[in-house]
Scaffold this motif. Sequence first.
Motif, short mmCIF file in Angstrom:
data_model
loop_
_atom_site.label_atom_id
_atom_site.label_comp_id
_atom_site.label_asym_id
_atom_site.label_seq_id
_atom_site.Cartn_x
_atom_site.Cartn_y
_atom_site.Cartn_z
N ARG A 36 1.95 12.92 9.45
CA ARG A 36 0.93 12.23 8.56
C ARG A 36 0.56 13.02 7.38
N ALA B 11 -1.79 13.25 4.13
CA ALA B 11 -2.94 12.65 3.58
C ALA B 11 -3.22 13.23 2.13
N SER C 284 -4.81 8.49 4.14
CA SER C 284 -3.35 8.63 4.36
C SER C 284 -2.37 7.86 3.43
#
Length: 395
Positions: A50, A52, A295
């Motif tokens: 992920r 961000a 995100s």
Amino acid sequence: MVGRIETLIRSNRLRLALATGMAALGLWAFAPYVTNEVGGEAYVNAPLIRMASPIAGIVATDLPPPGTAIAAARTARLVTARLLDTGPLSALKGQQAALISARDLARRQIAEIARADGRLASRSAQFGRAASARLAATTDAAREALGACEAEAAEAALQRERIEVLAEQRFATFTQRDRVRAIATATGRRCAALSDQADALAIETRAAGRGLYLAGAAMDAPYGDQQRDRLLLRRQELESVAIDAESRLAELGIQIAAEEERLARASAFDARLPAGTVVWSQPAPKGTTVAPGASLIELADCNRRYVEVALPERRMEAILPGTPVAVRLIGSDAWLEGQVASTVGAAARREGAMLAANPDKEARALSVLVSLPPPKSLARRCDVGRLAEVRFPRW
């Protein structure tokens, strides 16, 4: 012909061979389930990467859409900042410009002082040569005058002696004798004065040879040398200013570089998308405004994909990490060689927030994670979520 076929069908040998073949086919079909433990529930999964946003800005409109395969590592711009505060950088650059001006001015003044010092040095040299020549001429004149005076003094002494003799013989008056004595005494004193003057000129000449000029004991150096001393002090002050400006400019250069780097990071967020991944989702839509920490994109790491399979708890002791297993994805005839990575008990806590596949069910069995080799193609999203058949060796 029909009779032969009927006879063949009713043959006991043919019936026995057919029964034996069917039995062998059944044994062959069920042999893998006898020699191996077959997982009942298995699916392909992969961890998520992920990304961000570290800054506040607008999500880029050219983000790769979900399902895009990242075969080779590349850099992509994810966020562009809207407004940047460049005030600190402008202040630092203003200080830098002021210091550069002060340094350049000090350097120009140092150069001008160097040229003035050269001119004064030339004037001092010319003055020294002229003063030495003048002193030499004056000394020569004083010596000539002293020589003439000494000659006059010698003549006055002879005249005095003759007058003294004549006065004793009554051929000269006492008045003449006194006048001759006075003349001789005055001439001797004048010669002594000329001798002292010659000695003083000799002392002054020797001092001038060492760079000291005794012009009436008023000063020991010419005006040019005195001016050079003042210029030397001023040059030292300017050199201190230039050195201080250089050191402060070096420090400001480091601060400006750090501020520019900070602004470069704050102006946009460029992320390195690793190879062997697939864009799984985009939580932030393109063109929307995001805050720091939001995100932006999630990537499925196909290089670390695995199969999660459920087995009975009684197999916990038999399944060990490193055990080779055979995996076949449903719909495919190819068997993959996998390896047991880890085992998770039925009551163990599971963290599935960063996984590509999260079945909405609560497994109450032993969960075995089997690592798989990287896929040959990323076109099918690494086969994440696809069901699989996993065979574990029983012995």
